[in-house]
Scaffold this active site. Structure first.
Site, PDB file in Angstrom:
ATOM      1  N   GLU A 204       0.820  -1.198   0.000  1.00  0.00           N
ATOM      2  CA  GLU A 204       0.000   0.000   0.000  1.00  0.00           C
ATOM      3  C   GLU A 204       0.861   1.258   0.000  1.00  0.00           C
ATOM      4  O   GLU A 204       1.965   1.276   0.559  1.00  0.00           O
ATOM      5  CB  GLU A 204      -0.897   0.006   1.235  1.00  0.00           C
ATOM      6  CG  GLU A 204      -1.879  -1.135   1.198  1.00  0.00           C
ATOM      7  CD  GLU A 204      -2.881  -1.083   2.334  1.00  0.00           C
ATOM      8  OE1 GLU A 204      -4.059  -1.318   2.062  1.00  0.00           O
ATOM      9  OE2 GLU A 204      -2.503  -0.806   3.474  1.00  0.00           O
TER      10      GLU A 204
ATOM     11  N   CYS B  22       3.201   8.480   1.381  1.00  0.00           N
ATOM     12  CA  CYS B  22       3.746   7.493   2.314  1.00  0.00           C
ATOM     13  C   CYS B  22       3.890   6.183   1.549  1.00  0.00           C
ATOM     14  O   CYS B  22       2.924   5.694   0.965  1.00  0.00           O
ATOM     15  CB  CYS B  22       2.763   7.348   3.485  1.00  0.00           C
ATOM     16  SG  CYS B  22       3.211   6.039   4.634  1.00  0.00           S
TER      17      CYS B  22
ATOM     18  N   CYS C  53       5.785  -5.306  15.774  1.00  0.00           N
ATOM     19  CA  CYS C  53       5.313  -4.365  16.802  1.00  0.00           C
ATOM     20  C   CYS C  53       3.872  -4.700  17.191  1.00  0.00           C
ATOM     21  O   CYS C  53       3.029  -4.956  16.325  1.00  0.00           O
ATOM     22  CB  CYS C  53       5.404  -2.935  16.298  1.00  0.00           C
ATOM     23  SG  CYS C  53       7.093  -2.483  15.869  1.00  0.00           S
TER      24      CYS C  53
ATOM     25  N   GLY D 248       6.507  -2.193   6.206  1.00  0.00           N
ATOM     26  CA  GLY D 248       7.888  -2.677   6.206  1.00  0.00           C
ATOM     27  C   GLY D 248       8.859  -1.834   7.000  1.00  0.00           C
ATOM     28  O   GLY D 248       8.579  -0.692   7.357  1.00  0.00           O
ATOM     29  N   GLU D 249      10.014  -2.435   7.256  1.00  0.00           N
ATOM     30  CA  GLU D 249      11.085  -1.780   8.001  1.00  0.00           C
ATOM     31  C   GLU D 249      12.215  -1.472   7.005  1.00  0.00           C
ATOM     32  O   GLU D 249      12.893  -2.375   6.521  1.00  0.00           O
ATOM     33  CB  GLU D 249      11.552  -2.722   9.128  1.00  0.00           C
ATOM     34  CG  GLU D 249      12.874  -2.381   9.768  1.00  0.00           C
ATOM     35  CD  GLU D 249      12.993  -0.950  10.270  1.00  0.00           C
ATOM     36  OE1 GLU D 249      12.141  -0.510  11.058  1.00  0.00           O
ATOM     37  OE2 GLU D 249      13.966  -0.270   9.853  1.00  0.00           O
TER      38      GLU D 249
ATOM     39  N   SER E 126      11.167   5.194  15.590  1.00  0.00           N
ATOM     40  CA  SER E 126       9.934   4.824  16.295  1.00  0.00           C
ATOM     41  C   SER E 126      10.313   4.389  17.700  1.00  0.00           C
ATOM     42  O   SER E 126      10.888   3.323  17.882  1.00  0.00           O
ATOM     43  CB  SER E 126       9.233   3.690  15.552  1.00  0.00           C
ATOM     44  OG  SER E 126       8.856   4.136  14.281  1.00  0.00           O
TER      45      SER E 126
ATOM     46  N   ASN F 107      -3.912   4.414  16.016  1.00  0.00           N
ATOM     47  CA  ASN F 107      -5.000   4.146  15.078  1.00  0.00           C
ATOM     48  C   ASN F 107      -5.494   2.735  15.307  1.00  0.00           C
ATOM     49  O   ASN F 107      -4.716   1.791  15.239  1.00  0.00           O
ATOM     50  CB  ASN F 107      -4.513   4.315  13.642  1.00  0.00           C
ATOM     51  CG  ASN F 107      -4.148   5.764  13.365  1.00  0.00           C
ATOM     52  OD1 ASN F 107      -4.952   6.662  13.545  1.00  0.00           O
ATOM     53  ND2 ASN F 107      -2.903   5.991  12.981  1.00  0.00           N
TER      54      ASN F 107
ATOM     55  N   CYS G 104      -1.420   5.656   9.990  1.00  0.00           N
ATOM     56  CA  CYS G 104      -0.217   4.961  10.477  1.00  0.00           C
ATOM     57  C   CYS G 104      -0.577   3.640  11.124  1.00  0.00           C
ATOM     58  O   CYS G 104      -1.448   3.586  11.991  1.00  0.00           O
ATOM     59  CB  CYS G 104       0.468   5.759  11.587  1.00  0.00           C
ATOM     60  SG  CYS G 104       1.197   7.268  11.091  1.00  0.00           S
TER      61      CYS G 104
HETATM   62  N1  SAH Z   1       8.634   0.318  10.019  1.00  0.00           N
HETATM   63  C1  SAH Z   1       8.898   1.685  10.215  1.00  0.00           C
HETATM   64  C2  SAH Z   1       7.981   2.604   9.429  1.00  0.00           C
HETATM   65  C3  SAH Z   1       6.546   2.220   9.289  1.00  0.00           C
HETATM   66  S1  SAH Z   1       5.463   2.491  10.622  1.00  0.00           S
HETATM   67  C4  SAH Z   1       8.831   2.040  11.671  1.00  0.00           C
HETATM   68  O1  SAH Z   1       8.261   1.286  12.452  1.00  0.00           O
HETATM   69  O2  SAH Z   1       9.373   3.067  12.022  1.00  0.00           O
HETATM   70  C5  SAH Z   1       5.311   4.264  10.707  1.00  0.00           C
HETATM   71  C6  SAH Z   1       4.954   4.753  12.108  1.00  0.00           C
HETATM   72  O3  SAH Z   1       3.631   4.334  12.459  1.00  0.00           O
HETATM   73  C7  SAH Z   1       5.884   4.215  13.180  1.00  0.00           C
HETATM   74  O4  SAH Z   1       6.372   5.257  13.955  1.00  0.00           O
HETATM   75  C8  SAH Z   1       4.983   3.313  14.003  1.00  0.00           C
HETATM   76  O5  SAH Z   1       5.396   3.308  15.348  1.00  0.00           O
HETATM   77  C9  SAH Z   1       3.638   3.939  13.810  1.00  0.00           C
HETATM   78  N2  SAH Z   1       2.517   3.020  14.034  1.00  0.00           N
HETATM   79  C10 SAH Z   1       2.488   1.677  13.860  1.00  0.00           C
HETATM   80  N3  SAH Z   1       1.261   1.204  14.171  1.00  0.00           N
HETATM   81  C11 SAH Z   1       0.516   2.251  14.549  1.00  0.00           C
HETATM   82  C12 SAH Z   1      -0.851   2.393  14.957  1.00  0.00           C
HETATM   83  N4  SAH Z   1      -1.673   1.368  15.002  1.00  0.00           N
HETATM   84  N5  SAH Z   1      -1.282   3.637  15.243  1.00  0.00           N
HETATM   85  C13 SAH Z   1      -0.469   4.702  15.152  1.00  0.00           C
HETATM   86  N6  SAH Z   1       0.812   4.636  14.746  1.00  0.00           N
HETATM   87  C14 SAH Z   1       1.304   3.414  14.455  1.00  0.00           C
HETATM   88 FE1  SF4 Z   2       6.836  -2.183  13.579  1.00  0.00          FE
HETATM   89 FE2  SF4 Z   2       7.080  -0.444  11.565  1.00  0.00          FE
HETATM   90 FE3  SF4 Z   2       7.126  -3.100  11.085  1.00  0.00          FE
HETATM   91 FE4  SF4 Z   2       4.840  -1.932  11.849  1.00  0.00          FE
HETATM   92  S1  SF4 Z   2       5.939  -1.550   9.959  1.00  0.00           S
HETATM   93  S2  SF4 Z   2       5.693  -3.880  12.622  1.00  0.00           S
HETATM   94  S3  SF4 Z   2       5.591  -0.344  13.238  1.00  0.00           S
HETATM   95  S4  SF4 Z   2       8.599  -1.918  12.268  1.00  0.00           S
END
Ligand code: SAH
Ligand code: SF4
Length: 350
Positions: free
Chosen positions: A90, A103, A114, A163-164, A218, A296, A339
């Site tokens: 996406e 994004c 996470c 993704g990371e 993060s 979210n 997010c």
């Molecule tokens: N993988 C990377 C980038 C993608 S997530 C990372 O984790 O940094 C982008 C942001 O969304 C991150 O800061 C993450 O902590 C946050 N995020 C993940 N799940 C979320 C949720 N359910 N509600 C709000 N923010 C969230």
């Molecule tokens: Fe964690 Fe970012 Fe991967 Fe979601 S996309 S599991 S917030 S590292």
């Protein structure tokens, strides 16, 4: 089939030569793909017809296609994109008053796991290629503004989709160099943010890159115990190791590291957490700001967002303790585009 998007100018020059053409044909191809965002080989009319035909037989610009677009009442658009092997990712378009943000994703799924993130529930399927990463930007810009049209006020780009980034480092960096090339798409690295959950060795590598976007971390926890529960990777790279890497990270003039902090009701949102967060920033002498992200929701996730009154108090405490903090406004929640909600859903809110 040769996939053209994702190739550098010199790779396209070699490709032209392999087809018995002069090197400048490769440069023309590069311009058409990245400056004009052409997705149709037959539309590159500066190439003679026999060459176009040869290209069509052997090559394709991209295999990424739009599966669906969901439109939010706030103007946000969520793109469900199909990759060449049928896997889905996406991208999200977020219009803002002065500038738009796109994004994008860098992996199909994610391995980090996470607890508060929908993408985590997919597990990791595979890395995306540089071409697939770049294709998202071109497809979104073309869908919003039309192929080749100028973007009215430039574009911010955030690697905050699925993704990371730092677990797909080489392809992400190749994509960034293509996106930033002034002869091509020409997006300034200052307008790009790469977000990571904290892969320490790659933070160090990133700091040494010639073309280097902004860095966001993060965080979402202020003690190892708490952060490990939320972001399991913290077991491998704990807070002290992460903070030390950030302390020696080579920031440019006026640049700051952004900490993203997902606000989870009753989990990481106490006054004590806010004070501990400010203390961490000072203890390691970091030039940093904090973005507070209301959580979210999704039915599969066990958390609730902290109420706005709590988030405001948390922000106030950070400010009072000398740390700039901002509250991120959720965008596109009604179409599961916010997010942490990205999980290649087929419907608006399923
Ligand atoms: N993988 C990377 C980038 C993608 S997530 C990372 O984790 O940094 C982008 C942001 O969304 C991150 O800061 C993450 O902590 C946050 N995020 C993940 N799940 C979320 C949720 N359910 N509600 C709000 N923010 C969230
Ligand atoms: Fe964690 Fe970012 Fe991967 Fe979601 S996309 S599991 S917030 S590292």
């Amino acid at each position: 089939m040769n996939i053209l998007l994702g190739k550098t100018e010199s790779e396209l020059v070699v490709l032209a030569q392999d087809l018995g053409e002069k090197p400048f044909r490769g440069k023309q191809l590069y311009q058409a793909l990245y400056t004009r965002r052409t997705l149709d080989l037959n539309a590159i009319t500066e190439l003679a017809k026999p060459l176009r035909e040869k290209l069509c037989e052997t090559s394709q610009i991209t295999e990424t296609t739009i599966g669906n677009v969901f439109y939010s009442s706030d103007g946000t658009r969520r793109y469900l994109l199909k990759l060449g092997d049928g896997k889905e990712v996406e991208a999200v378009f977020i219009p803002e008053e002065h500038r738009d943000t796109i994004c994008i994703s860098c992996q199909v799924g994610c391995a980090v796991g996470c607890a508060f993130c929908m993408t985590a529930q997919l597990g990791i399927k595979r890395n995306m290629t540089a071409g697939e990463i770049v294709s998202q930007v071109i497809i979104v810009l073309n869908e919003v503004y039309g192929a080749g049209a100028e973007t009215p006020h430039g574009t911010n780009l955030v690697f905050m989709g699925m993704g990371e980034s730092f677990l797909n480092y080489d392809e992400v960096m190749k994509a960034i160099r293509l996106l930033c090339d002034e002869k091509g798409l020409g997006i300034s690295p200052k307008r790009i943010t790469v977000s990571t959950s904290g892969i320490v060795p790659k933070i160090v590598s990133f700091g040494q890159e010639e073309v280097r976007p902004r860095l966001a971390i993060s965080l979402s926890g202020t003690t190892d115990e708490q952060r490990t529960k939320l972001i399991p990777l913290n077991k491998r790279y704990g807070l002290d190791e992460l903070m030390r890497a950030l302390q020696s990270y080579p920031l440019r003039d006026r640049e700051k590291i952004t900490f993203e902090y997902v606000m989870l009701d009753g989990v990481n949102d106490s006054d004590e957490d806010a004070r501990r967060l400010a203390k961490l920033v000072h203890q390691y002498h970091l030039k940093a700001k904090v973005n507070l992200i209301p959580h979210n929701p999704a039915p599969e996730l066990e958390f609730n967002s902290s109420p706005m009154s709590r988030i405001l108090k948390f922000q106030q405490l950070l400010n009072d303790n000398g740390v700039d903090a901002f509250i991120r406004r959720p965008r596109g929640q009604d179409i599961s585009a916010a997010c942490g909600q990205l999980a290649a859903r087929k419907a608006v809110n399923s």
